[in-house]
Design a protein around this motif. Structure first.
Motif, PDB file in Angstrom:
ATOM      1  N   ARG A   9      28.169   9.756 -21.597  1.00  0.00           N
ATOM      2  CA  ARG A   9      27.539  10.936 -20.989  1.00  0.00           C
ATOM      3  C   ARG A   9      26.054  10.698 -20.764  1.00  0.00           C
ATOM      4  O   ARG A   9      25.509  11.039 -19.730  1.00  0.00           O
ATOM      5  N   GLN A  10      25.384  10.120 -21.746  1.00  0.00           N
ATOM      6  CA  GLN A  10      23.965   9.822 -21.597  1.00  0.00           C
ATOM      7  C   GLN A  10      23.741   8.799 -20.485  1.00  0.00           C
ATOM      8  O   GLN A  10      22.777   8.889 -19.738  1.00  0.00           O
ATOM      9  N   GLN A  11      24.644   7.822 -20.379  1.00  0.00           N
ATOM     10  CA  GLN A  11      24.527   6.830 -19.312  1.00  0.00           C
ATOM     11  C   GLN A  11      24.655   7.507 -17.950  1.00  0.00           C
ATOM     12  O   GLN A  11      23.914   7.196 -17.016  1.00  0.00           O
ATOM     13  N   ALA A  12      25.554   8.454 -17.835  1.00  0.00           N
ATOM     14  CA  ALA A  12      25.719   9.191 -16.573  1.00  0.00           C
ATOM     15  C   ALA A  12      24.454   9.989 -16.260  1.00  0.00           C
ATOM     16  O   ALA A  12      24.027  10.053 -15.102  1.00  0.00           O
ATOM     17  N   ASP A  13      23.842  10.589 -17.274  1.00  0.00           N
ATOM     18  CA  ASP A  13      22.593  11.340 -17.073  1.00  0.00           C
ATOM     19  C   ASP A  13      21.471  10.409 -16.626  1.00  0.00           C
ATOM     20  O   ASP A  13      20.692  10.744 -15.726  1.00  0.00           O
ATOM     21  N   ILE A  14      21.389   9.246 -17.236  1.00  0.00           N
ATOM     22  CA  ILE A  14      20.370   8.259 -16.858  1.00  0.00           C
ATOM     23  C   ILE A  14      20.601   7.794 -15.427  1.00  0.00           C
ATOM     24  O   ILE A  14      19.673   7.748 -14.617  1.00  0.00           O
ATOM     25  N   ASP A  15      21.844   7.482 -15.108  1.00  0.00           N
ATOM     26  CA  ASP A  15      22.166   7.037 -13.746  1.00  0.00           C
ATOM     27  C   ASP A  15      21.816   8.106 -12.718  1.00  0.00           C
ATOM     28  O   ASP A  15      21.259   7.806 -11.659  1.00  0.00           O
ATOM     29  N   GLY A  20      18.467   6.948  -6.456  1.00  0.00           N
ATOM     30  CA  GLY A  20      17.524   7.150  -5.360  1.00  0.00           C
ATOM     31  C   GLY A  20      16.095   6.767  -5.696  1.00  0.00           C
ATOM     32  O   GLY A  20      15.221   6.848  -4.836  1.00  0.00           O
ATOM     33  N   PHE A  21      15.844   6.356  -6.930  1.00  0.00           N
ATOM     34  CA  PHE A  21      14.487   5.949  -7.317  1.00  0.00           C
ATOM     35  C   PHE A  21      14.119   4.652  -6.620  1.00  0.00           C
ATOM     36  O   PHE A  21      14.882   3.691  -6.631  1.00  0.00           O
TER      37      PHE A  21
END
Length: 91
Positions: A9-15, A20-21
């Motif tokens: 879940r944290q990886q999905a939030d980071i992604d 778009g960065f």
């Protein structure tokens, strides 16, 4: 720099946060590039008068605190000695 997530879940939030960065130049070179883009009409101004005002207020508060030994809270109140100029309180 790598971000190490605690879980999927944290990886999905980071992604999602990084999607778009596009890395840009930073520091002085980045500022000059941003000013050039603004002058060409390709971007908004990177700095505002409010940014300049707040920077001067911060520097003035730092100098006043060092000279007087007093803590200073921001934003400065309208009757603060800094607002009368530096000459009155600088040693």
């Amino acid at each position: 720099m790598a971000f190490v997530p605690r879980g999927a879940r944290q990886q999905a939030d980071i992604d999602a946060a990084l999607r778009g960065f596009v890395p840009q130049q930073e520091g002085f070179a980045g500022l000059v590039g941003a000013l050039h883009a603004a002058l060409d009409g390709r971007a908004e101004w990177p700095l505002t008068l409010q940014d300049a005002y707040e920077s001067l207020e911060l520097i003035s508060a730092i100098y006043y605190s060092a000279a007087s030994g007093n803590a200073v809270e921001l934003p400065l109140p309208p009757d603060h000695p800094v607002r009368d100029g530096w000459a009155a309180w600088l040693p």
